[in-house]
Design a protein around this motif. Sequence first.
Motif, PDB file in Angstrom:
ATOM      1  N   LEU A  95       0.828  -1.202   0.000  1.00 26.94           N
ATOM      2  CA  LEU A  95       0.000   0.000   0.000  1.00 26.94           C
ATOM      3  C   LEU A  95       0.862   1.251   0.000  1.00 26.94           C
ATOM      4  N   PHE A  96       1.893   1.252   0.832  1.00 29.66           N
ATOM      5  CA  PHE A  96       2.812   2.394   0.912  1.00 29.66           C
ATOM      6  C   PHE A  96       3.494   2.629  -0.434  1.00 29.66           C
ATOM      7  N   LYS A  97       4.046   1.560  -1.011  1.00 33.01           N
ATOM      8  CA  LYS A  97       4.749   1.681  -2.291  1.00 33.01           C
ATOM      9  C   LYS A  97       3.804   2.122  -3.405  1.00 33.01           C
ATOM     10  N   SER A  98       2.598   1.554  -3.419  1.00 31.08           N
ATOM     11  CA  SER A  98       1.647   1.878  -4.484  1.00 31.08           C
ATOM     12  C   SER A  98       1.247   3.343  -4.442  1.00 31.08           C
ATOM     13  N   PHE A  99       1.089   3.898  -3.243  1.00 27.65           N
ATOM     14  CA  PHE A  99       0.730   5.312  -3.152  1.00 27.65           C
ATOM     15  C   PHE A  99       1.814   6.189  -3.769  1.00 27.65           C
ATOM     16  N   PHE A 100       3.060   5.928  -3.430  1.00 30.59           N
ATOM     17  CA  PHE A 100       4.130   6.755  -3.978  1.00 30.59           C
ATOM     18  C   PHE A 100       4.371   6.451  -5.459  1.00 30.59           C
ATOM     19  N   ASP A 101       3.968   5.266  -5.917  1.00 30.13           N
ATOM     20  CA  ASP A 101       4.078   4.949  -7.343  1.00 30.13           C
ATOM     21  C   ASP A 101       3.133   5.797  -8.190  1.00 30.13           C
ATOM     22  N   VAL A 102       1.996   6.194  -7.648  1.00 30.32           N
ATOM     23  CA  VAL A 102       1.032   6.957  -8.447  1.00 30.32           C
ATOM     24  C   VAL A 102       1.318   8.454  -8.437  1.00 30.32           C
ATOM     25  N   ILE A 103       2.334   8.878  -7.696  1.00 31.55           N
ATOM     26  CA  ILE A 103       2.754  10.279  -7.731  1.00 31.55           C
ATOM     27  C   ILE A 103       3.698  10.471  -8.907  1.00 31.55           C
ATOM     28  N   GLU A 104       3.485  11.498  -9.680  1.00 28.84           N
ATOM     29  CA  GLU A 104       4.271  11.709 -10.892  1.00 28.84           C
ATOM     30  C   GLU A 104       5.740  11.946 -10.578  1.00 28.84           C
ATOM     31  N   GLU A 105       6.592  11.473 -11.468  1.00 32.23           N
ATOM     32  CA  GLU A 105       8.036  11.591 -11.290  1.00 32.23           C
ATOM     33  C   GLU A 105       8.445  13.048 -11.131  1.00 32.23           C
ATOM     34  N   GLY A 106       9.305  13.290 -10.167  1.00 30.53           N
ATOM     35  CA  GLY A 106       9.849  14.619  -9.942  1.00 30.53           C
ATOM     36  C   GLY A 106       9.059  15.477  -8.972  1.00 30.53           C
ATOM     37  N   GLN A 107       7.856  15.052  -8.597  1.00 33.75           N
ATOM     38  CA  GLN A 107       7.022  15.912  -7.756  1.00 33.75           C
ATOM     39  C   GLN A 107       7.457  15.944  -6.296  1.00 33.75           C
ATOM     40  N   LEU A 108       8.302  15.007  -5.880  1.00 33.41           N
ATOM     41  CA  LEU A 108       8.804  15.009  -4.508  1.00 33.41           C
ATOM     42  C   LEU A 108      10.242  15.507  -4.424  1.00 33.41           C
ATOM     43  N   ALA A 109      10.791  15.958  -5.528  1.00 30.46           N
ATOM     44  CA  ALA A 109      12.193  16.390  -5.560  1.00 30.46           C
ATOM     45  C   ALA A 109      12.443  17.512  -4.563  1.00 30.46           C
ATOM     46  N   SER A 110      13.476  17.316  -3.743  1.00 35.13           N
ATOM     47  CA  SER A 110      13.987  18.310  -2.802  1.00 35.13           C
ATOM     48  C   SER A 110      13.088  18.557  -1.595  1.00 35.13           C
ATOM     49  N   ILE A 111      12.005  17.800  -1.433  1.00 36.21           N
ATOM     50  CA  ILE A 111      11.159  18.016  -0.257  1.00 36.21           C
ATOM     51  C   ILE A 111      11.815  17.369   0.965  1.00 36.21           C
ATOM     52  N   PRO A 112      12.050  18.120   2.056  1.00 38.39           N
ATOM     53  CA  PRO A 112      12.585  17.526   3.284  1.00 38.39           C
ATOM     54  C   PRO A 112      11.674  16.405   3.769  1.00 38.39           C
ATOM     55  N   THR A 113      12.267  15.238   4.086  1.00 32.24           N
ATOM     56  CA  THR A 113      11.474  14.055   4.384  1.00 32.24           C
ATOM     57  C   THR A 113      12.088  13.261   5.532  1.00 32.24           C
ATOM     58  N   ALA A 114      11.231  12.823   6.454  1.00 34.17           N
ATOM     59  CA  ALA A 114      11.641  11.912   7.527  1.00 34.17           C
ATOM     60  C   ALA A 114      10.945  10.580   7.315  1.00 34.17           C
ATOM     61  N   LEU A 115      11.675   9.489   7.553  1.00 30.49           N
ATOM     62  CA  LEU A 115      11.152   8.149   7.307  1.00 30.49           C
ATOM     63  C   LEU A 115      11.028   7.353   8.594  1.00 30.49           C
ATOM     64  N   GLY A 116       9.976   6.549   8.669  1.00 32.60           N
ATOM     65  CA  GLY A 116       9.786   5.668   9.809  1.00 32.60           C
ATOM     66  C   GLY A 116       9.184   4.348   9.362  1.00 32.60           C
ATOM     67  N   ALA A 117       9.377   3.319  10.174  1.00 36.56           N
ATOM     68  CA  ALA A 117       8.801   2.007   9.881  1.00 36.56           C
ATOM     69  C   ALA A 117       8.533   1.289  11.190  1.00 36.56           C
ATOM     70  N   THR A 118       7.563   0.388  11.163  1.00 40.57           N
ATOM     71  CA  THR A 118       7.238  -0.418  12.331  1.00 40.57           C
ATOM     72  C   THR A 118       7.310  -1.893  11.954  1.00 40.57           C
ATOM     73  N   GLY A 119       7.583  -2.723  12.954  1.00 35.61           N
ATOM     74  CA  GLY A 119       7.668  -4.156  12.691  1.00 35.61           C
ATOM     75  C   GLY A 119       7.603  -4.932  13.982  1.00 35.61           C
ATOM     76  N   GLY A 120       7.462  -6.255  13.846  1.00 37.23           N
ATOM     77  CA  GLY A 120       7.308  -7.097  15.019  1.00 37.23           C
ATOM     78  C   GLY A 120       8.556  -7.215  15.869  1.00 37.23           C
ATOM     79  N   SER A 121       9.727  -7.147  15.243  1.00 41.73           N
ATOM     80  CA  SER A 121      10.974  -7.279  15.997  1.00 41.73           C
ATOM     81  C   SER A 121      12.064  -6.439  15.343  1.00 41.73           C
TER      82      SER A 121
END
Length: 205
Positions: A95-121
């Motif tokens: 779901l996460f990947k598919s959402f960013f796949d539908v955003i047109e190329e170049g539209q996120l260029a240079s935007i400050p971004t923080a990343l996080g992930a959750t998991g069982g261990s």
Amino acid sequence: MSEPRIAVVSAGLGDPSSTRLLADRLRDATLSALTGHGQTAEAVDVVLRPLAQDIAAHMLTHNPSGALAAAIREVVDAEAIIAVTPTFNMSYSGLFKSFFDVIEEGQLASIPTALGATGGSARHSMVMDTAMRPMFAYLKAQVVPTGVFAASEDWGTASGLERRIARAGQELADLMVAMPRRREADPFDVESDAFVSFEQMLGHA
């Protein structure tokens, strides 16, 4: 001039969701760090779970629903992004990947971004470097150095999770201040100073 906006993208599949909780904590840490710079921002939640069917349909039809188009616009127009995904098979969710796949190329260029992930261990923590960073490097986003992975055992313990969240929030706030996103005015936006009406063009003829 309006406040800068932070798009908080969370791809948790449950409700409530530890992924949404981590996204909220990163949002709060960033807003708190911005106050240290004497600045404020508006945080906009982009929750992907209700958009799952719309995202799948758009990938087939290339015709986004109104809700999906609005969510995409919130992200591409933001001054910063916080993006958090659950971990499956040592990678981000579909779901996460598919959402960013539908955003047109170049539209996120240079935007400050923080990343996080959750998991069982904690053994899934490599997802930050093996999957998420390469993806956002391809999208040309400006990703902060600290990525935050939260395993199930990290919540409510002295695991250092809160320190990592605070550090990532500080880095994102610092980047927003040091590299504010600048956009060219849209000449077709009637609210823009760059807009020239037909009558004005005739007057200059």
